[in-house]
Design a protein around this motif. Structure first.
Motif, PDB file in Angstrom:
ATOM      1  N   ILE A 130     105.228  62.980 -35.597  1.00 33.07           N
ATOM      2  CA  ILE A 130     104.262  62.209 -36.390  1.00 33.07           C
ATOM      3  C   ILE A 130     104.100  60.814 -35.802  1.00 33.07           C
ATOM      4  O   ILE A 130     102.984  60.304 -35.644  1.00 33.07           O
ATOM      5  CB  ILE A 130     104.702  62.136 -37.864  1.00 33.07           C
ATOM      6  N   LEU A 131     105.210  60.165 -35.454  1.00 32.35           N
ATOM      7  CA  LEU A 131     105.139  58.806 -34.909  1.00 32.35           C
ATOM      8  C   LEU A 131     104.512  58.794 -33.514  1.00 32.35           C
ATOM      9  O   LEU A 131     103.678  57.933 -33.207  1.00 32.35           O
ATOM     10  CB  LEU A 131     106.531  58.174 -34.859  1.00 32.35           C
ATOM     11  N   THR A 132     104.906  59.724 -32.660  1.00 26.99           N
ATOM     12  CA  THR A 132     104.316  59.741 -31.313  1.00 26.99           C
ATOM     13  C   THR A 132     102.814  60.002 -31.385  1.00 26.99           C
ATOM     14  O   THR A 132     102.030  59.429 -30.627  1.00 26.99           O
ATOM     15  CB  THR A 132     104.984  60.801 -30.410  1.00 26.99           C
ATOM     16  N   LEU A 133     102.407  60.879 -32.315  1.00 27.81           N
ATOM     17  CA  LEU A 133     100.972  61.146 -32.490  1.00 27.81           C
ATOM     18  C   LEU A 133     100.254  59.894 -32.967  1.00 27.81           C
ATOM     19  O   LEU A 133      99.143  59.584 -32.497  1.00 27.81           O
ATOM     20  CB  LEU A 133     100.767  62.278 -33.496  1.00 27.81           C
ATOM     21  N   LEU A 134     100.877  59.141 -33.888  1.00 28.92           N
ATOM     22  CA  LEU A 134     100.269  57.910 -34.392  1.00 28.92           C
ATOM     23  C   LEU A 134     100.055  56.908 -33.253  1.00 28.92           C
ATOM     24  O   LEU A 134      98.945  56.366 -33.085  1.00 28.92           O
ATOM     25  CB  LEU A 134     101.156  57.289 -35.476  1.00 28.92           C
ATOM     26  N   PHE A 135     101.092  56.664 -32.465  1.00 29.36           N
ATOM     27  CA  PHE A 135     100.962  55.729 -31.345  1.00 29.36           C
ATOM     28  C   PHE A 135      99.975  56.262 -30.306  1.00 29.36           C
ATOM     29  O   PHE A 135      99.222  55.493 -29.707  1.00 29.36           O
ATOM     30  CB  PHE A 135     102.328  55.467 -30.705  1.00 29.36           C
ATOM     31  N   GLY A 136      99.973  57.576 -30.096  1.00 28.13           N
ATOM     32  CA  GLY A 136      99.054  58.161 -29.138  1.00 28.13           C
ATOM     33  C   GLY A 136      97.604  57.984 -29.548  1.00 28.13           C
ATOM     34  O   GLY A 136      96.753  57.644 -28.727  1.00 28.13           O
ATOM     35  N   LEU A 137      97.317  58.190 -30.825  1.00 30.41           N
ATOM     36  CA  LEU A 137      95.946  58.046 -31.303  1.00 30.41           C
ATOM     37  C   LEU A 137      95.459  56.607 -31.180  1.00 30.41           C
ATOM     38  O   LEU A 137      94.321  56.352 -30.768  1.00 30.41           O
ATOM     39  CB  LEU A 137      95.846  58.521 -32.756  1.00 30.41           C
ATOM     40  N   ILE A 138      96.308  55.659 -31.524  1.00 31.49           N
ATOM     41  CA  ILE A 138      95.914  54.246 -31.411  1.00 31.49           C
ATOM     42  C   ILE A 138      95.662  53.880 -29.953  1.00 31.49           C
ATOM     43  O   ILE A 138      94.719  53.144 -29.630  1.00 31.49           O
ATOM     44  CB  ILE A 138      96.980  53.333 -32.029  1.00 31.49           C
ATOM     45  N   CYS A 139      96.492  54.423 -29.058  1.00 29.84           N
ATOM     46  CA  CYS A 139      96.383  54.064 -27.639  1.00 29.84           C
ATOM     47  C   CYS A 139      95.264  54.798 -26.918  1.00 29.84           C
ATOM     48  O   CYS A 139      95.102  54.630 -25.707  1.00 29.84           O
ATOM     49  CB  CYS A 139      97.718  54.294 -26.927  1.00 29.84           C
ATOM     50  N   THR A 140      94.461  55.596 -27.639  1.00 34.87           N
ATOM     51  CA  THR A 140      93.265  56.136 -27.005  1.00 34.87           C
ATOM     52  C   THR A 140      92.252  55.030 -26.739  1.00 34.87           C
ATOM     53  O   THR A 140      91.347  55.203 -25.919  1.00 34.87           O
ATOM     54  CB  THR A 140      92.609  57.225 -27.887  1.00 34.87           C
ATOM     55  N   THR A 141      92.396  53.908 -27.426  1.00 35.08           N
ATOM     56  CA  THR A 141      91.492  52.769 -27.183  1.00 35.08           C
ATOM     57  C   THR A 141      92.240  51.497 -26.814  1.00 35.08           C
ATOM     58  O   THR A 141      91.614  50.511 -26.428  1.00 35.08           O
ATOM     59  CB  THR A 141      90.633  52.469 -28.429  1.00 35.08           C
ATOM     60  N   GLN A 142      93.561  51.495 -26.939  1.00 36.71           N
ATOM     61  CA  GLN A 142      94.344  50.287 -26.711  1.00 36.71           C
ATOM     62  C   GLN A 142      95.403  50.512 -25.647  1.00 36.71           C
ATOM     63  O   GLN A 142      95.771  51.654 -25.349  1.00 36.71           O
ATOM     64  CB  GLN A 142      95.034  49.852 -28.015  1.00 36.71           C
ATOM     65  N   GLY A 143      95.926  49.406 -25.096  1.00 37.96           N
ATOM     66  CA  GLY A 143      97.055  49.484 -24.177  1.00 37.96           C
ATOM     67  C   GLY A 143      98.359  49.521 -24.952  1.00 37.96           C
ATOM     68  O   GLY A 143      98.444  49.056 -26.097  1.00 37.96           O
ATOM     69  N   VAL A 144      99.388  50.084 -24.357  1.00 35.33           N
ATOM     70  CA  VAL A 144     100.695  50.190 -25.017  1.00 35.33           C
ATOM     71  C   VAL A 144     101.323  48.811 -25.198  1.00 35.33           C
ATOM     72  O   VAL A 144     102.232  48.629 -26.012  1.00 35.33           O
ATOM     73  CB  VAL A 144     101.623  51.127 -24.209  1.00 35.33           C
ATOM     74  N   ASN A 145     100.826  47.802 -24.466  1.00 36.63           N
ATOM     75  CA  ASN A 145     101.349  46.436 -24.593  1.00 36.63           C
ATOM     76  C   ASN A 145     101.363  45.928 -26.032  1.00 36.63           C
ATOM     77  O   ASN A 145     102.231  45.145 -26.411  1.00 36.63           O
ATOM     78  CB  ASN A 145     100.490  45.465 -23.768  1.00 36.63           C
ATOM     79  N   ILE A 146     100.378  46.355 -26.844  1.00 38.11           N
ATOM     80  CA  ILE A 146     100.277  45.809 -28.200  1.00 38.11           C
ATOM     81  C   ILE A 146     101.465  46.210 -29.061  1.00 38.11           C
ATOM     82  O   ILE A 146     101.680  45.617 -30.128  1.00 38.11           O
ATOM     83  CB  ILE A 146      98.966  46.227 -28.893  1.00 38.11           C
ATOM     84  N   PHE A 147     102.263  47.194 -28.614  1.00 40.07           N
ATOM     85  CA  PHE A 147     103.382  47.663 -29.421  1.00 40.07           C
ATOM     86  C   PHE A 147     104.721  47.072 -29.004  1.00 40.07           C
ATOM     87  O   PHE A 147     105.757  47.499 -29.514  1.00 40.07           O
ATOM     88  CB  PHE A 147     103.456  49.190 -29.383  1.00 40.07           C
ATOM     89  N   ILE A 148     104.704  46.127 -28.091  1.00 38.86           N
ATOM     90  CA  ILE A 148     105.971  45.525 -27.662  1.00 38.86           C
ATOM     91  C   ILE A 148     106.719  44.942 -28.860  1.00 38.86           C
ATOM     92  O   ILE A 148     107.934  45.114 -29.011  1.00 38.86           O
ATOM     93  CB  ILE A 148     105.728  44.456 -26.581  1.00 38.86           C
ATOM     94  N   GLY A 149     106.001  44.261 -29.737  1.00 34.91           N
ATOM     95  CA  GLY A 149     106.635  43.669 -30.908  1.00 34.91           C
ATOM     96  C   GLY A 149     107.137  44.683 -31.918  1.00 34.91           C
ATOM     97  O   GLY A 149     108.001  44.371 -32.749  1.00 34.91           O
TER      98      GLY A 149
END
Length: 460
Positions: A115-134
């Motif tokens: 569930i969590l990997t899918l959530l991050f994956g869906l968001i990163c279809t338009t964003q870079g993974v950098n936004i999740f560093i925090g």
């Protein structure tokens, strides 16, 4: 006994190799022009060798400083997010929330992790993974309380985000630029990219869940075992000892959830960059401190203590940025791209798509920007595709996979090194886990690109 060097040392050696390349590889360049869409691209027929532009070893510190300057927005994001999260953790609210979540899902990793990997994956279809560093310290704390290791926590963000970004479903900075350069209808081929997203998400979660279960069954099998056990904030604690979610803790966690929601919304809808996200973390530290009942001085001291802990992670990013700076100054990137284009032209037709995918993995080590790599390589790859009979859509797919997935093994990747830094995972420990996952990704990519080539994925 051999001991893997510190991450700083690894990156410094890479910088030295980059300097050496500027003395070995001849300098060259393509002419660049703006196309009808206003995008600066290379003219693939204009490559020429130029006077060498060797980089001196003595200038390395200057390139490192330039790397820090050009990574300032990401540098401050890490520092400020560290300060804000330290305010939250000092209140005890995060620990209480972690205990609650971990207790609820303590035996349901096969549901929780996907569930969590899918959530991050869906968001990163338009964003870079950098936004999740925090976000990374929060996820790591949750999964460690569930009996897993830090790598599972970092992997949920990095691997989930990697699938979303690298399959290029909706990505404006890679897919859309590449399709513009290939004269393809924007967002065309999305059905196959969605299929690729689902396939990659499935194989990634199978791998990550199996790893998580093995770590829970035998904690000493984790390459992070000795480092994780030193963190007394989690180790040896029963989930019931993390505290209760009283009114103050709820307000603190609501401030966190609200801030993260605002950052994601801002990135998706308002075209926010890292500067706006950094400013949001300043507000988070202030609001969370007030919710916790802290006075101004207490908030300030907690914020500074947290920022101090993030200096090492932030410095890694500045160091990594020095590598492309050296290569650009030495004027050898175009020579490398041109050479790979010549090699691709000699590959048998049936393997051409796979060869393009592998070549883009290699190029990504030198051109870390997705949009920059598209602008440099697509004008060369597209004519080559037309000549050998591979559809342009397949070439865009090969570019997406090559540009994206290798970011999670390259020590020059800001997303990778930033998240490893804030979660205290040494690069060598990550690679003990990641090399197998990366091989699975490469094989999956080869199958998908070959399939696209065989079905003549279009249009064009």
């Amino acid at each position: 006994m051999f001991k893997v060097p510190h991450s700083f040392v690894i990156i410094l050696f890479i910088i030295i190799f980059a300097v050496a390349f500027t003395w070995i590889i001849p300098a060259g360049e393509f002419e660049r022009t703006k196309n009808d869409l206003g995008i600066t691209v290379v003219n693939p027929t204009t490559f020429k060798y130029i006077d060498s532009s060797h980089v001196s070893l003595f200038s390395i510190p200057l390139y490192i400083i330039n790397g820090f300057i050009k990574s300032a927005d990401l540098f401050f994001l890490i520092i400020l997010s560290g300060g804000a999260f330290n305010v939250i953790t000092s209140s005890g609210a995060l620990q209480a929330a972690v205990g609650k979540v971990a207790k609820k899902f303590s035996t349901k990793e096969s549901i929780f992790i996907p569930i969590l990997t899918l959530l991050f994956g869906l968001i990163c279809t338009t964003q870079g993974v950098n936004i999740f560093i925090g976000f990374a310290p929060v996820i790591v704390m949750i999964v460690r309380a569930m009996g897993f290791d830090s790598i599972v926590g970092a992997g949920i963000i990095l691997l989930g985000g990697a699938v979303g970004f690298s399959t290029g479903t909706l990505n404006p900075n890679t897919t859309i630029i590449a399709q513009k350069l290939a004269d393809l209808p924007l967002y065309s081929g999305i059905e196959f990219r969605i299929l690729s997203f689902l396939v990659y998400m499935a194989v990634t979660n199978i791998f990550l869940v199996r790893y998580a279960k093995s770590v829970r069954k035998n904690p000493q099998s984790s390459s992070m075992y000795d480092l994780d056990i030193m963190d007394q904030s989690i180790v040896g604690r029963d989930l019931d000892t993390f505290g209760d979610m009283n009114a103050r803790n709820w307000f603190v966690m609501l401030s966190l959830a609200g801030t993260l929601a605002v950052i994601v919304y801002g990135g998706v809808k308002l075209d926010w960059g890292l500067s706006e996200s950094s400013a949001a973390f300043i507000w988070l530290g202030i609001v969370a401190g007030i919710a916790a009942g802290y006075g101004p001085s207490k908030i300030a001291s907690c914020f500074i203590d947290g920022a101090k802990k993030m200096v090492s992670a932030a410095m890694i990013i500045g160091l990594a940025r020095a590598v492309p700076e050296v290569l650009t100054s030495g004027k050898i990137i175009d020579t490398i791209v041109n050479g790979l284009g010549i090699i691709l032209g000699t590959v048998p037709r049936f393997a051409q798509g796979i060869a393009m995918y592998i070549a883009n993995n290699f190029i990504n080590a030198f051109i870390t920007s997705g949009s920059g790599q598209a602008s440099a390589t697509m004008p060369i790859i597209i004519p080559l595709s037309d000549i050998v009979g591979i559809t342009r859509q397949t070439s865009v797919l090969a570019f997406n996979f090559g540009d994206g997935f290798s970011n999670y093994i390259l020590p020059t990747s800001t997303a990778l090194m930033g998240i490893l830094g804030v979660t205290n995972i040494p690069y060598d420990r990550w690679m003990k886990f990641m090399w197998k996952m990366y091989l699975v990704w490469v094989l999956t990519g080869c199958v998908l690109v070959f399939t696209a080539q065989m079905i003549h994925l279009g249009p064009m």
